[in-house]
Design an enzyme around this catalytic site. Structure first.
Site, PDB file in Angstrom:
ATOM      1  N   CYS A   1      -7.023  -7.823  -6.696  1.00  0.00           N
ATOM      2  CA  CYS A   1      -5.788  -8.546  -7.016  1.00  0.00           C
ATOM      3  C   CYS A   1      -5.750  -8.706  -8.525  1.00  0.00           C
ATOM      4  O   CYS A   1      -6.610  -9.397  -9.101  1.00  0.00           O
ATOM      5  CB  CYS A   1      -5.747  -9.918  -6.335  1.00  0.00           C
TER       6      CYS A   1
ATOM      7  N   CYS B   1      -0.331  -4.433 -10.173  1.00  0.00           N
ATOM      8  CA  CYS B   1      -0.283  -5.294  -8.988  1.00  0.00           C
ATOM      9  C   CYS B   1      -0.674  -4.429  -7.796  1.00  0.00           C
ATOM     10  O   CYS B   1      -0.214  -3.285  -7.678  1.00  0.00           O
ATOM     11  CB  CYS B   1       1.119  -5.878  -8.792  1.00  0.00           C
TER      12      CYS B   1
END
Length: 236
Positions: A84, A198
Site C-alpha cells: 500500500c 497506488c
C-alpha cells in the site's frame, strides 16, 4: 516455518490479492516446494489512510499497523512487505519499532526509473490524494534529480474516482477512465514516465492495460524486490 516474510495487506483487499497473484506468477517455481514462504495479514479493517492524512481527526491507521508489525515481529520473519503506497506515510514510525527490515515501495519504484527509462527527466505521479499530499514520493524523486509532475486537480479527481468509486466500492476497473488519465499525464502534462503510486492503479494496470504507456508500476517493482529478497534468504 523458516525463511519467510510477512505481508501487511488488506489496504485494499483486491489490491493485495493482485500483489499475491503477481508474486506467485513470477516466482520461478516448478513444484509446490519452489514457491515462497510468507504470512499474509489481510487487515481489511485498517482505517483509510487518505482520510487520516487529509484530516487527522479521523481514525489513525498507524495504531493497527503498529500492532501488526509488533505481532508479526514476534514470529521473526526475514522482512516485511506493505503493498500500500499511502501506508508508507508511516514508514519511519513502523520501521522504528522493529529490527526486521521493511521494504520501501516508493523508494524501490523510483530506483526502477533509471533502470527502465534512463533518459527520463519529467516523472509523473498518479495516486490517492493522500499520497499526493503527504509527499512520500517527493523526496525520493528529488533525490534522483527528476522533475516531479503532480496531477492537476482535474486528473486527481478522476484518479480518486477510479480508485474509490470503481475499484474499492465495486471491484470494477474502468479501463476507459484509466487510459484517459494516463493519456492526460503523458500527452498533456508531458511526462516522460508515470509512476502508478497506488496498488489499486496497479490492479487497473493488471486488468485493463492493452497500451504501451511509459510506466513504473510500484506494486510490480515491489513484487520483483520481494522475490529477490526472499530467494536470497532461501539460499542461506
Amino acid at each position: 516455518m523458516k525463511n519467510f516474510f510477512s505481508i501487511i495487506g488488506g489496504m485494499g483487499t483486491e489490491a493485495t490479492e493482485s500483489y499475491i497473484h503477481v508474486l506467485n506468477k513470477r516466482t520461478p517455481a516448478h513444484s509446490d516446494q519452489d514457491y515462497l514462504n510468507y504470512i499474509l495479514v489481510n487487515h481489511a479493517t485498517i482505517p483509510d489512510r487518505t482520510d487520516y492524512i487529509l484530516d487527522n481527526s479521523k481514525p489513525n491507521p498507524l495504531v493497527p499497523l503498529m500492532d501488526d508489525i509488533k505481532q508479526q515481529s514476534s514470529l521473526k520473519p526475514n522482512f516485511f512487505v506493505i503493498p500500500c503506497n499511502t501506508a508508507h506515510y508511516f514508514y519511519s514510525k513502523l520501521q522504528s519499532i522493529t529490527d526486521i527490515p521493511i521494504l520501501h515501495m516508493p523508494k524501490e519504484a523510483v530506483k526502477e526509473i533509471g533502470l527502465v527509462y534512463p533518459k527520463a527527466k519529467k516523472v509523473g505521479l498518479i495516486a490517492t490524494r493522500g499520497t499526493i499530499y503527504d509527499g512520500i514520493y517527493d523526496n525520493e524523486i528529488s533525490n534522483f534529480n527528476y522533475e516531479l509532475v503532480k496531477p492537476t486537480k482535474h486528473i486527481e479527481d478522476e484518479t480518486m474516482d477510479l480508485i474509490y468509486k470503481y475499484i474499492k466500492e465495486k471491484n470494477i476497473v474502468n479501463a476507459e477512465l484509466y487510459h484517459h488519465i494516463l493519456d492526460e499525464m503523458i500527452n498533456e502534462m508531458k511526462c516522460d514516465v508515470v509512476i502508478l503510486g497506488c496498488t489499486e492503479l496497479s490492479l487497473a494496470q493488471e486488468r485493463a492495460s492493452d497500451h504501451n504507456y511509459p510506466l513504473v508500476d510500484a506494486q510490480s517493482v515491489l513484487v520483483d524486490r520481494t522475490i529477490d529478497m526472499a530467494l536470497h534468504n532461501k539460499q542461506k
